[in-house]
Design an enzyme around this catalytic site. Sequence first.
Site, PDB file in Angstrom:
ATOM      1  N   ASN A  32       0.934  -1.184  -0.162  1.00 28.12           N
ATOM      2  CA  ASN A  32      -0.147   0.135  -0.009  1.00 28.12           C
ATOM      3  C   ASN A  32       0.851   1.389   0.000  1.00 28.12           C
ATOM      4  OD1 ASN A  32      -1.811   1.819   0.078  1.00 28.12           O
ATOM      5  ND2 ASN A  32      -2.363   1.414   2.432  1.00 28.12           N
ATOM      6  N   ASN A  74       3.312   5.720  -4.124  1.00 29.55           N
ATOM      7  CA  ASN A  74       4.206   5.305  -5.360  1.00 29.55           C
ATOM      8  C   ASN A  74       3.587   4.779  -6.397  1.00 29.55           C
ATOM      9  OD1 ASN A  74       6.269   7.214  -4.207  1.00 29.55           O
ATOM     10  ND2 ASN A  74       6.869   5.391  -3.039  1.00 29.55           N
ATOM     11  N   ASP A 124      -8.401  11.111  -9.187  1.00 29.17           N
ATOM     12  CA  ASP A 124      -8.586  10.485  -8.043  1.00 29.17           C
ATOM     13  C   ASP A 124     -10.068   9.941  -7.903  1.00 29.17           C
ATOM     14  OD1 ASP A 124      -6.177  10.854  -6.856  1.00 29.17           O
ATOM     15  OD2 ASP A 124      -6.587  12.486  -5.711  1.00 29.17           O
ATOM     16  N   ASP A 152     -12.317  10.209  -5.988  1.00 30.11           N
ATOM     17  CA  ASP A 152     -13.358  11.172  -5.157  1.00 30.11           C
ATOM     18  C   ASP A 152     -13.518  12.597  -5.964  1.00 30.11           C
ATOM     19  OD1 ASP A 152     -10.707  12.245  -4.449  1.00 30.11           O
ATOM     20  OD2 ASP A 152     -10.718  11.472  -2.445  1.00 30.11           O
ATOM     21  N   ARG A 174      -1.390  25.095  -7.796  1.00 33.53           N
ATOM     22  CA  ARG A 174      -0.739  25.507  -6.489  1.00 33.53           C
ATOM     23  C   ARG A 174       0.352  26.484  -6.889  1.00 33.53           C
ATOM     24  NH1 ARG A 174      -5.092  23.816  -5.395  1.00 33.53           N
ATOM     25  NH2 ARG A 174      -5.592  22.277  -3.803  1.00 33.53           N
ATOM     26  N   PHE A 232       3.244   9.090   3.594  1.00 28.90           N
ATOM     27  CA  PHE A 232       2.005   8.666   3.029  1.00 28.90           C
ATOM     28  C   PHE A 232       1.449   9.761   2.355  1.00 28.90           C
ATOM     29  CE2 PHE A 232      -1.836   6.262   2.286  1.00 28.90           C
ATOM     30  CZ  PHE A 232      -1.312   5.196   1.688  1.00 28.90           C
ATOM     31  N   ASN A 233       2.071  10.631   1.756  1.00 29.44           N
ATOM     32  CA  ASN A 233       1.613  11.804   1.004  1.00 29.44           C
ATOM     33  C   ASN A 233       2.678  12.299   0.143  1.00 29.44           C
ATOM     34  OD1 ASN A 233       0.357  14.381   0.912  1.00 29.44           O
ATOM     35  ND2 ASN A 233      -0.322  14.438   2.878  1.00 29.44           N
ATOM     36  N   CYS A 234       2.228  13.463  -0.486  1.00 30.07           N
ATOM     37  CA  CYS A 234       3.071  14.182  -1.328  1.00 30.07           C
ATOM     38  C   CYS A 234       3.687  13.521  -2.730  1.00 30.07           C
ATOM     39  CB  CYS A 234       4.315  14.579  -0.579  1.00 30.07           C
ATOM     40  SG  CYS A 234       4.040  15.423   0.903  1.00 30.07           S
ATOM     41  N   ASP A 271       2.457  13.492  -5.747  1.00 36.94           N
ATOM     42  CA  ASP A 271       2.386  14.494  -6.523  1.00 36.94           C
ATOM     43  C   ASP A 271       3.289  15.731  -6.762  1.00 36.94           C
ATOM     44  OD1 ASP A 271       1.175  15.565  -4.253  1.00 36.94           O
ATOM     45  OD2 ASP A 271      -0.797  16.232  -5.258  1.00 36.94           O
TER      46      ASP A 271
END
Length: 738
Positions: A551, A554, A572, A574, A602, A658-660, A662
């Site tokens: 999980n 990446n 995504d 959602d 951003r 568990f982020n970033c 992108d």
Amino acid sequence: MKRWGWWRRCNYYMSMSSSSLRFLVVWGIVLVTVSSVYAWLFFSPDVHKGLAHNGCHVDNEGSWSIGVFYGPSPFALKPIESMNVWSNETSAWPVANPVVTCASVSNVGFPSNFVADPFLYVQENTMYLFFESKNSITMHGDIAVARSTDKGATWQQLGIALDEDWHLSYPYIFDYNGQIYLMPESSGKGELCLYRAENFPFEWTLEKVILKRPLVDSVLFMHDGKYWIFGSDTRGIGSKHNGRLEIWYSRSPLGPWKQHRKNPSYDTNFRTGARNGGRPLVYNGSLYRFGQDSGETYGRRLRLFRIDKLTPDEFKEVELPLGLEEQSKGRNAWNGIRHHHLDVQQLSSGEWVGIMDGDRVPSGYPTYRFLLGWTSVLAVIVLVMLMGMLIGAMKCNIPLSWCPQSMEKRNDAFAQDKSTLHSSKLRKLYSRLNRVSSYLHGKMKPNTLIRKVVLALISVVAIALMCTGVQYIYGGNGAQEPYPVNGHYSQFTLLTMTFEARLLNLKAYIWHYSKCSSVREIVVVWNKGTPPNISDLKSAVPVRIRVEEHNSLNNRFKKDLLIKTRAVLELDDDILMKCNDLERGFQVWREHPDRIVGFYPRLVDGDVLKYQGEKHARSHKGYNMILTGAAFIDTDLAFNLYWSEKAKAGREAVDKYFNCEDVLLNYLYANASMLDTVEYVRPALALDTSKLSGVAISKDTEAHYKVRSNCLERFEAMYGSIRNRKSHFNRRIDGWDK
């Protein structure tokens, strides 16, 4: 009698109180507001209108275009996009149907509303395509010609090959005795004419009028030592439109021609496929014919027949499966509503190529839209007036002494009697109308439940009808069409990452996005839990579930050799967007395939690195990052950068937080190029439902932003700053990046 004197002498009276006026104004504002919001949410731009400035006009006959198919046999054809044919010249990776449109012809100086009835003529490695082009000025068909040297992937429009004073279509082309002949439909002239090429493909001379009959969609072929003409003549008594087939035979294409003993061979329902739908062909010793089924609308689909018996006295054919997949994207597909013509030929390589026309709207749809739209608006007016009478806000009193009897005397006694009769009928009508308002108002007692229910029901119906009317009048053809680049279309792969806790989201997501025109395949990266069965996911395109061992975020950018398109839309599960927004984003990416093209901008700036939302970027009039939760990327470029040795430390940081993932890709793109690496497209509608989900990693915005701020610091230390890589909003002429 003085002009309008009768009107001045009429005791016409209609009371319109201030409450009536207020009621109408309020309801007018409500209806306009609701219908405007509805249009903003659900209307898509009419791409067809903008394809060419001098053609591609809305036409009651449709918006036909032409596509190419390949296969190992004439009954196992697949569209060109399935063959993975790429064209760098047209930014099509892969090339997708349609390959010839009204814009193809219009943009080289020959205004066209649609193109249809395609026939191939093959000379060694060059293919010529003859087809009907409906002239936008004269509104009749001309015969246009195009040329391809890459097996139909791209076409050079050569111009108009044959133009007469009457309508021409169905340009059936064939060889005979070393000459090239063209036999177009010219039923408007009442004849079937044969032309011979003097200087192929542009100069044609009338060789002979071979039949003095207005046959439509005629074909001429050799079988069993004789030449045969199959055509439809719908003028005869008792003949059914598009349901009649006549057969003629001769020893030579030049005639003389004799009627088949059983003519007409068909004179029946238009669903049967009697009218020809392309060139007959011989395969494995059998003769086949394509016919048109016009059951639901003209040219709804093709039918395939094997001719088992054909003699001057007998004709017998049996229907077989066509072998072509029906489109399931509806109007979003170029041939989603109808297709009525197919020409299949075998190339020297042994491969079969087919040319088919198709349309995304039914015949007569503009007229249907106009009538239904204005009928809905008139019904709304009646309902609003009815509601006004029910609540007593409107009163309409029409005196019984209205008009006719107060006219000045006329000498014509007959006319006077007729006027008196007319007056009597009007008096009865107005007498009834005068009682309607009082009757309805009296029946609906104030503050009763039935009164509230009736008024609520009328309000809902009126609003629904208003939206329906606006949809049909101003909403175009209802399709969310793709945008061509350099006159050509392509497709992309949609990729999303999810796990078992979001299965319901996934099902709705796949069904919605699979119907978008340019989506070729949906890849689901399954990060955790038991994956669903493919059969549980309703989709208009193939769906592939890629189950991952670990999980990790990446996995989103993991190399996948099964992806056949150059473009991948990372989206995504959602995020809810309109297909039209995806199509606009895809067009921009095809113009800039070396950039991350997406919908969430951003800006990273300032002395202190701090991750901030879109509002910050807009207040500073620029951006240098595009979130890949909704972005187009180049498969090879993005995945190779992300899984390079240089990116290893960044991937480890993604696993740690568990982020970033992108954010990392944006830094890798910027590090690899000194040019612009991001491009923004503003969506008309984008709903981010992540905040409604209890399993989203961004549900706590403050904590989510804090983690991403840490990522900015780490990635800048690893790959350099992007603070000076600012792109500005509103750079595009089309305004898509406002």
